[in-house]
Design a protein around this motif. Structure first.
Motif, PDB file in Angstrom:
ATOM      1  N   LEU A   1     -51.067  34.031  11.082  1.00 38.23           N
ATOM      2  CA  LEU A   1     -50.850  32.707  11.668  1.00 38.23           C
ATOM      3  C   LEU A   1     -51.527  32.609  13.030  1.00 38.23           C
ATOM      4  N   ARG A   2     -51.361  33.653  13.850  1.00 41.48           N
ATOM      5  CA  ARG A   2     -52.000  33.651  15.175  1.00 41.48           C
ATOM      6  C   ARG A   2     -53.514  33.543  15.056  1.00 41.48           C
ATOM      7  N   ASP A   3     -54.098  34.352  14.171  1.00 39.00           N
ATOM      8  CA  ASP A   3     -55.553  34.348  14.019  1.00 39.00           C
ATOM      9  C   ASP A   3     -56.071  32.998  13.526  1.00 39.00           C
ATOM     10  N   ARG A   4     -55.362  32.395  12.565  1.00 41.33           N
ATOM     11  CA  ARG A   4     -55.789  31.086  12.051  1.00 41.33           C
ATOM     12  C   ARG A   4     -55.664  30.017  13.130  1.00 41.33           C
ATOM     13  N   ALA A   5     -54.552  30.065  13.894  1.00 41.70           N
ATOM     14  CA  ALA A   5     -54.359  29.090  14.974  1.00 41.70           C
ATOM     15  C   ALA A   5     -55.424  29.275  16.059  1.00 41.70           C
ATOM     16  N   GLN A   6     -55.771  30.526  16.380  1.00 46.71           N
ATOM     17  CA  GLN A   6     -56.819  30.778  17.372  1.00 46.71           C
ATOM     18  C   GLN A   6     -58.154  30.206  16.913  1.00 46.71           C
ATOM     19  N   ASP A   7     -58.469  30.364  15.638  1.00 43.64           N
ATOM     20  CA  ASP A   7     -59.725  29.832  15.112  1.00 43.64           C
ATOM     21  C   ASP A   7     -59.769  28.309  15.238  1.00 43.64           C
ATOM     22  N   ILE A   8     -58.661  27.649  14.930  1.00 53.32           N
ATOM     23  CA  ILE A   8     -58.604  26.190  15.040  1.00 53.32           C
ATOM     24  C   ILE A   8     -58.739  25.754  16.490  1.00 53.32           C
ATOM     25  N   ALA A   9     -58.002  26.426  17.381  1.00 51.59           N
ATOM     26  CA  ALA A   9     -58.073  26.088  18.812  1.00 51.59           C
ATOM     27  C   ALA A   9     -59.492  26.296  19.335  1.00 51.59           C
ATOM     28  N   ARG A  10     -60.121  27.410  18.990  1.00 49.87           N
ATOM     29  CA  ARG A  10     -61.505  27.681  19.423  1.00 49.87           C
ATOM     30  C   ARG A  10     -62.454  26.594  18.937  1.00 49.87           C
ATOM     31  N   GLY A  11     -62.229  26.131  17.705  1.00 51.35           N
ATOM     32  CA  GLY A  11     -63.056  25.074  17.150  1.00 51.35           C
ATOM     33  C   GLY A  11     -62.951  23.778  17.944  1.00 51.35           C
ATOM     34  N   MET A  12     -61.853  23.621  18.684  1.00 49.50           N
ATOM     35  CA  MET A  12     -61.656  22.435  19.527  1.00 49.50           C
ATOM     36  C   MET A  12     -61.975  22.739  20.986  1.00 49.50           C
ATOM     37  N   GLY A  13     -62.529  23.934  21.249  1.00 50.67           N
ATOM     38  CA  GLY A  13     -62.907  24.297  22.611  1.00 50.67           C
ATOM     39  C   GLY A  13     -61.756  24.772  23.473  1.00 50.67           C
ATOM     40  N   LEU A  14     -60.672  25.232  22.840  1.00 47.40           N
ATOM     41  CA  LEU A  14     -59.485  25.694  23.574  1.00 47.40           C
ATOM     42  C   LEU A  14     -59.181  27.136  23.235  1.00 47.40           C
ATOM     43  N   ASP A  15     -58.456  27.801  24.133  1.00 45.38           N
ATOM     44  CA  ASP A  15     -57.851  29.063  23.744  1.00 45.38           C
ATOM     45  C   ASP A  15     -56.440  28.737  23.244  1.00 45.38           C
ATOM     46  N   LEU A  16     -55.810  29.691  22.575  1.00 46.68           N
ATOM     47  CA  LEU A  16     -54.508  29.434  21.967  1.00 46.68           C
ATOM     48  C   LEU A  16     -53.442  29.129  23.013  1.00 46.68           C
ATOM     49  N   ALA A  17     -53.477  29.810  24.146  1.00 45.54           N
ATOM     50  CA  ALA A  17     -52.491  29.569  25.199  1.00 45.54           C
ATOM     51  C   ALA A  17     -52.577  28.127  25.705  1.00 45.54           C
ATOM     52  N   SER A  18     -53.791  27.612  25.869  1.00 49.00           N
ATOM     53  CA  SER A  18     -53.957  26.226  26.315  1.00 49.00           C
ATOM     54  C   SER A  18     -53.426  25.251  25.273  1.00 49.00           C
ATOM     55  N   ALA A  19     -53.678  25.541  23.995  1.00 50.15           N
ATOM     56  CA  ALA A  19     -53.178  24.677  22.923  1.00 50.15           C
ATOM     57  C   ALA A  19     -51.647  24.650  22.918  1.00 50.15           C
ATOM     58  N   VAL A  20     -51.018  25.803  23.128  1.00 49.10           N
ATOM     59  CA  VAL A  20     -49.552  25.860  23.175  1.00 49.10           C
ATOM     60  C   VAL A  20     -49.034  25.078  24.379  1.00 49.10           C
ATOM     61  N   ARG A  21     -49.671  25.234  25.538  1.00 50.96           N
ATOM     62  CA  ARG A  21     -49.258  24.461  26.729  1.00 50.96           C
ATOM     63  C   ARG A  21     -49.371  22.966  26.468  1.00 50.96           C
ATOM     64  N   MET A  22     -50.457  22.541  25.824  1.00 44.69           N
ATOM     65  CA  MET A  22     -50.626  21.124  25.510  1.00 44.69           C
ATOM     66  C   MET A  22     -49.505  20.639  24.588  1.00 44.69           C
ATOM     67  N   PHE A  23     -49.168  21.443  23.584  1.00 48.96           N
ATOM     68  CA  PHE A  23     -48.086  21.090  22.673  1.00 48.96           C
ATOM     69  C   PHE A  23     -46.769  20.933  23.437  1.00 48.96           C
ATOM     70  N   LEU A  24     -46.471  21.863  24.335  1.00 45.51           N
ATOM     71  CA  LEU A  24     -45.215  21.792  25.093  1.00 45.51           C
ATOM     72  C   LEU A  24     -45.174  20.573  26.011  1.00 45.51           C
ATOM     73  N   HIS A  25     -46.287  20.278  26.679  1.00 41.59           N
ATOM     74  CA  HIS A  25     -46.339  19.083  27.538  1.00 41.59           C
ATOM     75  C   HIS A  25     -46.114  17.818  26.712  1.00 41.59           C
ATOM     76  N   GLN A  26     -46.735  17.745  25.533  1.00 37.45           N
ATOM     77  CA  GLN A  26     -46.571  16.576  24.667  1.00 37.45           C
ATOM     78  C   GLN A  26     -45.127  16.453  24.193  1.00 37.45           C
ATOM     79  N   MET A  27     -44.501  17.568  23.826  1.00 33.67           N
ATOM     80  CA  MET A  27     -43.118  17.559  23.374  1.00 33.67           C
ATOM     81  C   MET A  27     -42.199  17.030  24.471  1.00 33.67           C
ATOM     82  N   VAL A  28     -42.431  17.463  25.698  1.00 38.62           N
ATOM     83  CA  VAL A  28     -41.603  17.009  26.819  1.00 38.62           C
ATOM     84  C   VAL A  28     -41.848  15.522  27.104  1.00 38.62           C
TER      85      VAL A  28
END
Length: 70
Positions: A24-51
């Motif tokens: 799951l981590r590897d697949r999520a990293q590949d998707i995030a990289r494809g959008m120009g993000l690292d996985l940590a940044s994608a998770v931070r974005m998700f948390l900000h949106q949730m809040v």
């Protein structure tokens, strides 16, 4: 199942460690990289949106969600 750790530095204060299946981590990293993000940044974005929405930023069938978390 092999667990992988993802560390996410949160602005201002903390560090969030997430344990998840390495596939799951590897697949999520590949998707995030494809959008120009690292996985940590994608998770931070998700948390900000949730809040900001005071809800999850996607709709999920609760039964499927519970099954995936089990």
């Amino acid at each position: 199942m092999v667990l992988a750790s993802v560390l996410v530095r949160l602005s201002g204060m903390g560090l969030l460690q997430i344990l998840l299946d390495d596939v799951l981590r590897d697949r999520a990293q590949d998707i995030a990289r494809g959008m120009g993000l690292d996985l940590a940044s994608a998770v931070r974005m998700f948390l900000h949106q949730m809040v900001s929405e005071n809800a999850l930023s996607f709709r999920q069938n609760m039964l499927r969600l519970r099954q995936s978390l089990a």
